[in-house]
Design a protein around this motif. Structure first.
Motif, PDB file in Angstrom:
ATOM      1  N   GLY A 190       0.705  -1.253   0.232  1.00 50.25           N
ATOM      2  CA  GLY A 190       0.601  -0.003   0.225  1.00 50.25           C
ATOM      3  C   GLY A 190       1.412   1.404   0.232  1.00 50.25           C
ATOM      4  N   GLU A 191       0.531   2.645  -0.505  1.00 52.47           N
ATOM      5  CA  GLU A 191       0.632   3.411   0.104  1.00 52.47           C
ATOM      6  C   GLU A 191       1.210   4.389   0.943  1.00 52.47           C
ATOM      7  N   LEU A 192       0.393   3.722   2.368  1.00 51.93           N
ATOM      8  CA  LEU A 192       0.554   4.605   3.847  1.00 51.93           C
ATOM      9  C   LEU A 192       1.569   4.070   4.202  1.00 51.93           C
ATOM     10  N   VAL A 193       2.261   4.663   4.920  1.00 55.92           N
ATOM     11  CA  VAL A 193       2.889   3.639   6.391  1.00 55.92           C
ATOM     12  C   VAL A 193       2.620   4.200   7.582  1.00 55.92           C
ATOM     13  N   TYR A 194       2.354   3.455   8.532  1.00 56.78           N
ATOM     14  CA  TYR A 194       2.248   4.703   9.448  1.00 56.78           C
ATOM     15  C   TYR A 194       3.112   4.685  10.852  1.00 56.78           C
ATOM     16  N   SER A 195       4.338   3.964  10.219  1.00 56.40           N
ATOM     17  CA  SER A 195       5.460   4.098  12.370  1.00 56.40           C
ATOM     18  C   SER A 195       6.684   3.255  11.464  1.00 56.40           C
ATOM     19  N   VAL A 196       7.897   4.143  11.690  1.00 58.13           N
ATOM     20  CA  VAL A 196       9.441   3.712  11.344  1.00 58.13           C
ATOM     21  C   VAL A 196       9.843   3.813  12.578  1.00 58.13           C
ATOM     22  N   THR A 197      10.832   2.697  11.942  1.00 59.14           N
ATOM     23  CA  THR A 197      11.990   2.843  13.450  1.00 59.14           C
ATOM     24  C   THR A 197      13.250   2.702  12.336  1.00 59.14           C
ATOM     25  N   ALA A 198      14.174   2.208  13.156  1.00 59.99           N
ATOM     26  CA  ALA A 198      15.434   1.658  12.822  1.00 59.99           C
ATOM     27  C   ALA A 198      16.453   1.324  13.526  1.00 59.99           C
ATOM     28  N   LEU A 199      17.089  -0.129  13.850  1.00 56.17           N
ATOM     29  CA  LEU A 199      17.690  -0.766  14.133  1.00 56.17           C
ATOM     30  C   LEU A 199      18.431  -1.869  13.894  1.00 56.17           C
ATOM     31  N   ASP A 200      20.198  -2.758  14.181  1.00 58.85           N
ATOM     32  CA  ASP A 200      20.735  -3.297  14.735  1.00 58.85           C
ATOM     33  C   ASP A 200      20.012  -4.731  14.709  1.00 58.85           C
ATOM     34  N   ALA A 201      19.269  -5.588  14.034  1.00 57.27           N
ATOM     35  CA  ALA A 201      18.739  -6.926  14.301  1.00 57.27           C
ATOM     36  C   ALA A 201      19.361  -7.493  13.572  1.00 57.27           C
ATOM     37  N   ASP A 202      20.201  -7.645  12.528  1.00 58.57           N
ATOM     38  CA  ASP A 202      20.624  -8.800  12.405  1.00 58.57           C
ATOM     39  C   ASP A 202      22.484  -8.792  11.887  1.00 58.57           C
ATOM     40  N   GLY A 203      22.969  -7.997  13.191  1.00 58.12           N
ATOM     41  CA  GLY A 203      24.376  -7.737  13.401  1.00 58.12           C
ATOM     42  C   GLY A 203      25.423  -7.500  11.976  1.00 58.12           C
ATOM     43  N   LEU A 204      24.770  -6.880  11.350  1.00 57.22           N
ATOM     44  CA  LEU A 204      26.029  -6.824  10.613  1.00 57.22           C
ATOM     45  C   LEU A 204      25.747  -5.341  10.548  1.00 57.22           C
ATOM     46  N   PRO A 205      26.986  -5.002   8.910  1.00 55.51           N
ATOM     47  CA  PRO A 205      27.018  -3.246   9.112  1.00 55.51           C
ATOM     48  C   PRO A 205      25.704  -2.771   9.019  1.00 55.51           C
ATOM     49  N   GLY A 206      25.502  -1.329   9.547  1.00 51.29           N
ATOM     50  CA  GLY A 206      23.431  -1.233   9.014  1.00 51.29           C
ATOM     51  C   GLY A 206      22.646  -0.902  10.162  1.00 51.29           C
ATOM     52  N   ASP A 207      22.071  -0.322   9.526  1.00 54.86           N
ATOM     53  CA  ASP A 207      20.741  -0.299  10.775  1.00 54.86           C
ATOM     54  C   ASP A 207      19.726  -0.858   9.659  1.00 54.86           C
ATOM     55  N   GLU A 208      17.873  -1.659  10.142  1.00 57.71           N
ATOM     56  CA  GLU A 208      17.646  -2.093   9.347  1.00 57.71           C
ATOM     57  C   GLU A 208      16.796  -1.372   9.702  1.00 57.71           C
ATOM     58  N   PRO A 243      34.325  -4.755  31.944  1.00 53.99           N
ATOM     59  CA  PRO A 243      32.990  -4.419  30.537  1.00 53.99           C
ATOM     60  C   PRO A 243      32.677  -4.895  29.326  1.00 53.99           C
ATOM     61  N   SER A 244      31.447  -5.259  29.507  1.00 53.10           N
ATOM     62  CA  SER A 244      30.131  -5.830  28.307  1.00 53.10           C
ATOM     63  C   SER A 244      30.559  -5.084  27.010  1.00 53.10           C
ATOM     64  N   PRO A 245      30.090  -5.706  25.779  1.00 57.07           N
ATOM     65  CA  PRO A 245      29.759  -4.992  25.316  1.00 57.07           C
ATOM     66  C   PRO A 245      28.683  -4.471  25.314  1.00 57.07           C
ATOM     67  N   PRO A 246      28.139  -3.127  24.500  1.00 57.63           N
ATOM     68  CA  PRO A 246      27.170  -2.825  24.493  1.00 57.63           C
ATOM     69  C   PRO A 246      25.656  -4.006  24.291  1.00 57.63           C
ATOM     70  N   LEU A 247      23.998  -3.933  24.472  1.00 64.64           N
ATOM     71  CA  LEU A 247      23.741  -4.597  24.260  1.00 64.64           C
ATOM     72  C   LEU A 247      22.311  -4.171  22.953  1.00 64.64           C
ATOM     73  N   PRO A 248      22.149  -5.377  21.986  1.00 63.28           N
ATOM     74  CA  PRO A 248      21.266  -4.364  20.908  1.00 63.28           C
ATOM     75  C   PRO A 248      19.787  -3.922  21.617  1.00 63.28           C
ATOM     76  N   PRO A 249      19.448  -2.714  20.880  1.00 67.23           N
ATOM     77  CA  PRO A 249      18.026  -2.338  21.554  1.00 67.23           C
ATOM     78  C   PRO A 249      16.716  -3.398  20.830  1.00 67.23           C
ATOM     79  N   LEU A 250      15.597  -3.185  22.036  1.00 69.90           N
ATOM     80  CA  LEU A 250      14.737  -4.101  22.434  1.00 69.90           C
ATOM     81  C   LEU A 250      13.930  -2.970  20.858  1.00 69.90           C
ATOM     82  N   LEU A 251      12.666  -4.066  20.032  1.00 67.17           N
ATOM     83  CA  LEU A 251      11.937  -3.676  18.935  1.00 67.17           C
ATOM     84  C   LEU A 251      10.655  -3.369  19.445  1.00 67.17           C
TER      85      LEU A 251
END
Length: 134
Positions: A21-39, A102-110
């Motif tokens: 469809g043409e209408l998008v209601y919400s968008v966010t970005a986060l790294d979900a796959d552990g590879l460089p760049g957000d999804e 110290p531990s590495p940062p944790l990924p954000p929650l969706l």
């Protein structure tokens, strides 16, 4: 590009599969796959899932040009008028600070909102204990 997004970040179109469809209601970005760049996570709460109209879904797009669409995220038991994906957010998540090791940062929650519920999605790290099993 790797987040965070700012007012001067370049505009990048997201191409979704036909039928969204043409209408998008919400968008966010986060790294979900552990590879460089957000999804990019794109909420479509009016999507029909099976025979359930307006059950909703979240489309996930990755790749440097945001041109690789992954399988959509849907409720386990969708129902008509759920409006799953009406709101999306990436919630920063952290563990207690340990100054000795110290531990590495944790990924954000969706976080995914629907008409009556909020859902949290996360991926367990290797060698993690799944706290839901206690």
């Amino acid at each position: 590009s790797k987040g965070p997004l700012t007012g001067t970040s370049p505009v990048q179109p997201v191409t979704l599969a036909p039928g969204v469809g043409e209408l998008v209601y919400s968008v966010t970005a986060l790294d979900a796959d552990g590879l460089p760049g957000d999804e990019a996570f794109v909420g479509n709460p009016v999507a029909t899932v099976g025979d359930d109209m307006r059950a909703g879904e979240v489309r996930i797009v990755s790749g440097a040009a945001l041109d690789h669409e992954l399988a959509p995220l849907r409720r386990h038991d969708p129902a008509s008028a759920d409006a799953f994906g009406i709101d999306l957010a990436a919630l920063p998540f952290s563990r207690p600070i340990d100054t000795k090791s110290p531990s590495p940062p944790l990924p954000p929650l969706l976080l995914v909102g629907s008409g009556t519920h909020a859902f949290t999605y996360f991926k367990l790290l290797p060698n993690s204990v799944d706290l839901r099993t206690f």
